[in-house]
Design a protein around this motif. Sequence first.
Motif, PDB file in Angstrom:
ATOM      1  N   GLY A  90      -0.980   7.014  -5.581  1.00  0.00           N
ATOM      2  CA  GLY A  90      -1.773   8.173  -5.958  1.00  0.00           C
ATOM      3  C   GLY A  90      -3.095   7.716  -6.540  1.00  0.00           C
ATOM      4  N   ALA A  91      -3.776   6.849  -5.804  1.00  0.00           N
ATOM      5  CA  ALA A  91      -4.934   6.132  -6.339  1.00  0.00           C
ATOM      6  C   ALA A  91      -6.137   7.017  -6.612  1.00  0.00           C
ATOM      7  CB  ALA A  91      -5.334   5.010  -5.376  1.00  0.00           C
ATOM      8  N   GLY A  92      -6.195   8.217  -6.007  1.00  0.00           N
ATOM      9  CA  GLY A  92      -7.316   9.120  -6.276  1.00  0.00           C
ATOM     10  C   GLY A  92      -8.641   8.530  -5.840  1.00  0.00           C
ATOM     11  N   THR A  93      -9.571   8.440  -6.780  1.00  0.00           N
ATOM     12  CA  THR A  93     -10.869   7.850  -6.457  1.00  0.00           C
ATOM     13  C   THR A  93     -10.859   6.337  -6.625  1.00  0.00           C
ATOM     14  OG1 THR A  93     -11.640   8.293  -8.713  1.00  0.00           O
ATOM     15  CG2 THR A  93     -12.185   9.928  -7.012  1.00  0.00           C
ATOM     16  N   GLY A  94      -9.717   5.786  -7.017  1.00  0.00           N
ATOM     17  CA  GLY A  94      -9.558   4.333  -7.026  1.00  0.00           C
ATOM     18  C   GLY A  94     -10.063   3.616  -8.256  1.00  0.00           C
ATOM     19  N   THR A  95     -10.316   4.326  -9.343  1.00  0.00           N
ATOM     20  CA  THR A  95     -10.883   3.647 -10.513  1.00  0.00           C
ATOM     21  C   THR A  95      -9.928   2.604 -11.086  1.00  0.00           C
ATOM     22  OG1 THR A  95     -10.123   5.430 -11.980  1.00  0.00           O
ATOM     23  CG2 THR A  95     -12.384   5.577 -11.113  1.00  0.00           C
ATOM     24  N   VAL A  96      -8.622   2.887 -11.099  1.00  0.00           N
ATOM     25  CA  VAL A  96      -7.663   1.910 -11.619  1.00  0.00           C
ATOM     26  C   VAL A  96      -7.490   0.769 -10.624  1.00  0.00           C
ATOM     27  CG1 VAL A  96      -5.251   1.533 -12.283  1.00  0.00           C
ATOM     28  CG2 VAL A  96      -6.451   3.585 -13.069  1.00  0.00           C
ATOM     29  N   ALA A  97      -7.322   1.095  -9.346  1.00  0.00           N
ATOM     30  CA  ALA A  97      -7.151   0.054  -8.325  1.00  0.00           C
ATOM     31  C   ALA A  97      -8.366  -0.861  -8.261  1.00  0.00           C
ATOM     32  CB  ALA A  97      -6.899   0.705  -6.967  1.00  0.00           C
ATOM     33  N   ARG A  98      -9.554  -0.297  -8.338  1.00  0.00           N
ATOM     34  CA  ARG A  98     -10.764  -1.112  -8.290  1.00  0.00           C
ATOM     35  C   ARG A  98     -10.859  -2.028  -9.500  1.00  0.00           C
ATOM     36  NH1 ARG A  98     -14.107   4.130  -7.688  1.00  0.00           N
ATOM     37  NH2 ARG A  98     -15.696   2.930  -8.782  1.00  0.00           N
ATOM     38  N   TRP A  99     -10.471  -1.514 -10.653  1.00  0.00           N
ATOM     39  CA  TRP A  99     -10.486  -2.344 -11.868  1.00  0.00           C
ATOM     40  C   TRP A  99      -9.487  -3.494 -11.749  1.00  0.00           C
ATOM     41  CZ3 TRP A  99      -6.432  -3.152 -15.333  1.00  0.00           C
ATOM     42  CH2 TRP A  99      -6.773  -3.870 -16.486  1.00  0.00           C
ATOM     43  N   PHE A 118     -11.731   8.425  -0.895  1.00  0.00           N
ATOM     44  CA  PHE A 118     -12.528   8.045  -2.062  1.00  0.00           C
ATOM     45  C   PHE A 118     -12.422   6.552  -2.372  1.00  0.00           C
ATOM     46  CE2 PHE A 118     -11.402  12.583  -3.325  1.00  0.00           C
ATOM     47  CZ  PHE A 118     -12.625  13.096  -2.923  1.00  0.00           C
ATOM     48  N   VAL A 119     -11.376   5.892  -1.902  1.00  0.00           N
ATOM     49  CA  VAL A 119     -11.156   4.473  -2.200  1.00  0.00           C
ATOM     50  C   VAL A 119     -11.636   3.583  -1.065  1.00  0.00           C
ATOM     51  CG1 VAL A 119      -9.493   2.820  -3.104  1.00  0.00           C
ATOM     52  CG2 VAL A 119      -9.026   5.265  -3.305  1.00  0.00           C
ATOM     53  N   GLU A 120     -11.548   4.079   0.152  1.00  0.00           N
ATOM     54  CA  GLU A 120     -11.839   3.268   1.340  1.00  0.00           C
ATOM     55  C   GLU A 120     -13.183   2.557   1.281  1.00  0.00           C
ATOM     56  OE1 GLU A 120     -10.824   1.278   4.472  1.00  0.00           O
ATOM     57  OE2 GLU A 120      -9.459   2.798   3.653  1.00  0.00           O
ATOM     58  N   PRO A 121     -14.251   3.181   0.763  1.00  0.00           N
ATOM     59  CA  PRO A 121     -15.539   2.470   0.724  1.00  0.00           C
ATOM     60  C   PRO A 121     -15.518   1.204  -0.127  1.00  0.00           C
ATOM     61  CG  PRO A 121     -15.863   4.836   0.452  1.00  0.00           C
ATOM     62  CD  PRO A 121     -14.397   4.596   0.358  1.00  0.00           C
ATOM     63  N   PHE A 122     -14.527   1.078  -1.014  1.00  0.00           N
ATOM     64  CA  PHE A 122     -14.467  -0.080  -1.907  1.00  0.00           C
ATOM     65  C   PHE A 122     -13.471  -1.132  -1.426  1.00  0.00           C
ATOM     66  CE2 PHE A 122     -15.619   3.661  -4.363  1.00  0.00           C
ATOM     67  CZ  PHE A 122     -16.792   3.250  -4.983  1.00  0.00           C
ATOM     68  N   ALA A 123     -12.803  -0.872  -0.298  1.00  0.00           N
ATOM     69  CA  ALA A 123     -11.806  -1.815   0.204  1.00  0.00           C
ATOM     70  C   ALA A 123     -12.456  -3.133   0.594  1.00  0.00           C
ATOM     71  CB  ALA A 123     -11.060  -1.212   1.385  1.00  0.00           C
ATOM     72  N   GLY A 124     -11.709  -4.198   0.392  1.00  0.00           N
ATOM     73  CA  GLY A 124     -12.217  -5.529   0.696  1.00  0.00           C
ATOM     74  C   GLY A 124     -11.823  -6.475  -0.419  1.00  0.00           C
ATOM     75  N   GLY A 125     -11.810  -7.768  -0.130  1.00  0.00           N
ATOM     76  CA  GLY A 125     -11.379  -8.725  -1.130  1.00  0.00           C
ATOM     77  C   GLY A 125      -9.910  -8.507  -1.469  1.00  0.00           C
ATOM     78  N   ALA A 126      -9.608  -8.324  -2.743  1.00  0.00           N
ATOM     79  CA  ALA A 126      -8.225  -8.134  -3.174  1.00  0.00           C
ATOM     80  C   ALA A 126      -7.743  -6.696  -2.970  1.00  0.00           C
ATOM     81  CB  ALA A 126      -8.081  -8.504  -4.656  1.00  0.00           C
ATOM     82  N   LEU A 127      -8.665  -5.782  -2.687  1.00  0.00           N
ATOM     83  CA  LEU A 127      -8.315  -4.364  -2.612  1.00  0.00           C
ATOM     84  C   LEU A 127      -8.055  -3.913  -1.178  1.00  0.00           C
ATOM     85  CD1 LEU A 127      -7.942  -1.619  -4.001  1.00  0.00           C
ATOM     86  CD2 LEU A 127     -10.418  -1.275  -3.814  1.00  0.00           C
ATOM     87  N   ARG A 128      -6.850  -3.386  -0.942  1.00  0.00           N
ATOM     88  CA  ARG A 128      -6.479  -2.797   0.339  1.00  0.00           C
ATOM     89  C   ARG A 128      -6.131  -1.335   0.129  1.00  0.00           C
ATOM     90  NH1 ARG A 128      -1.532  -4.570   2.153  1.00  0.00           N
ATOM     91  NH2 ARG A 128      -0.906  -5.317   0.075  1.00  0.00           N
ATOM     92  N   THR A 129      -6.169  -0.546   1.181  1.00  0.00           N
ATOM     93  CA  THR A 129      -5.794   0.859   1.090  1.00  0.00           C
ATOM     94  C   THR A 129      -4.689   1.167   2.095  1.00  0.00           C
ATOM     95  OG1 THR A 129      -7.453   1.596   2.698  1.00  0.00           O
ATOM     96  CG2 THR A 129      -8.124   1.533   0.369  1.00  0.00           C
TER      97      THR A 129
END
Length: 299
Positions: A90-99, A118-129
């Motif tokens: 339930g990542a929403g806009t991804g503020t916790v996942a991005r952190w 809302f999270v997809e634009p920040f995917a990459g590196g350690a972050l997957r969606t």
Amino acid sequence: MSTDPVTPGPARADDGRGASGAYEADGGTEADGAYGADGEPGVYGASLFEPWKPGEGERIDLGSLAYDHVTRARLRALGAGPGVRCCDVGAGTGTVARWLATAAGAADVLAVDRDVRFVEPFAGGALRTLTADVSSPGFDPGRFDLVHARFVLMHLPERRRVLARLRDLLLPGGHLVLGDAVDLTTAAPPDTSYRLAMRAMWRALRTSIGTDVGWTPDTPRLLRELGLRDVGAEVFVPALVAGAPITAFWLDTWDRTRAAMLATGIIDAERLAEARESLAAGTVADLSPGLITTWGRLP
């Protein structure tokens, strides 16, 4: 804060409380279900709070501004950091996942939501969606050292089954961290416009998408029953002051649910306008719904 018990006053027929004085819309079971105006089960993000509607991402971010510092501190205390594999449900806009993927330095972070726009634009590196429904029987994205879900279970009538599923995502020694809303005010008088508005909001969310916060104080017990160890819990209540992110969050939420709130019969348009004015001005002199964070470790 005083710990003296508050004895609820007599309930009126239209105030959203049952004969015991407790807010009856929060007291149901998983079998109750939730139904929209067409009689079909409602779903968060489809019946209300649709992500494609203008401003919904900004509304979610207001809640994040109010609560993220509490969530981050707890995740840090439980070992979120380098080498840790994380799943944010339930990542929403991804503020916790991005952190987790950046500042915390986690090795792998999977951000899961029904809609990851809302999270997809920040995917990459350690972050997957991952676009997925946690309540789906086939949901099994892997095993993790840390599984986090904030403001998810409260919107799911099948919360007990989902809770067990989240536990099953843990590696041995991993932590499950849950955050949900806790209502500290609406069961008791006085029937101020603010309390009536909050009662109407909870009733509207319950009948339309199945939201239920009446069970959330029992979360520590539920984690123990699932076999988790080192269970703990804490409650944070942000101040309702003019201009605060949480104030703006509730104002926006009321605006998006206004028709459903009025349809409950708990509040009328005049009292709702009065509640909105006092909340915006910071003069409600009452408590916001809080965030109860609960955690436990899989042996």
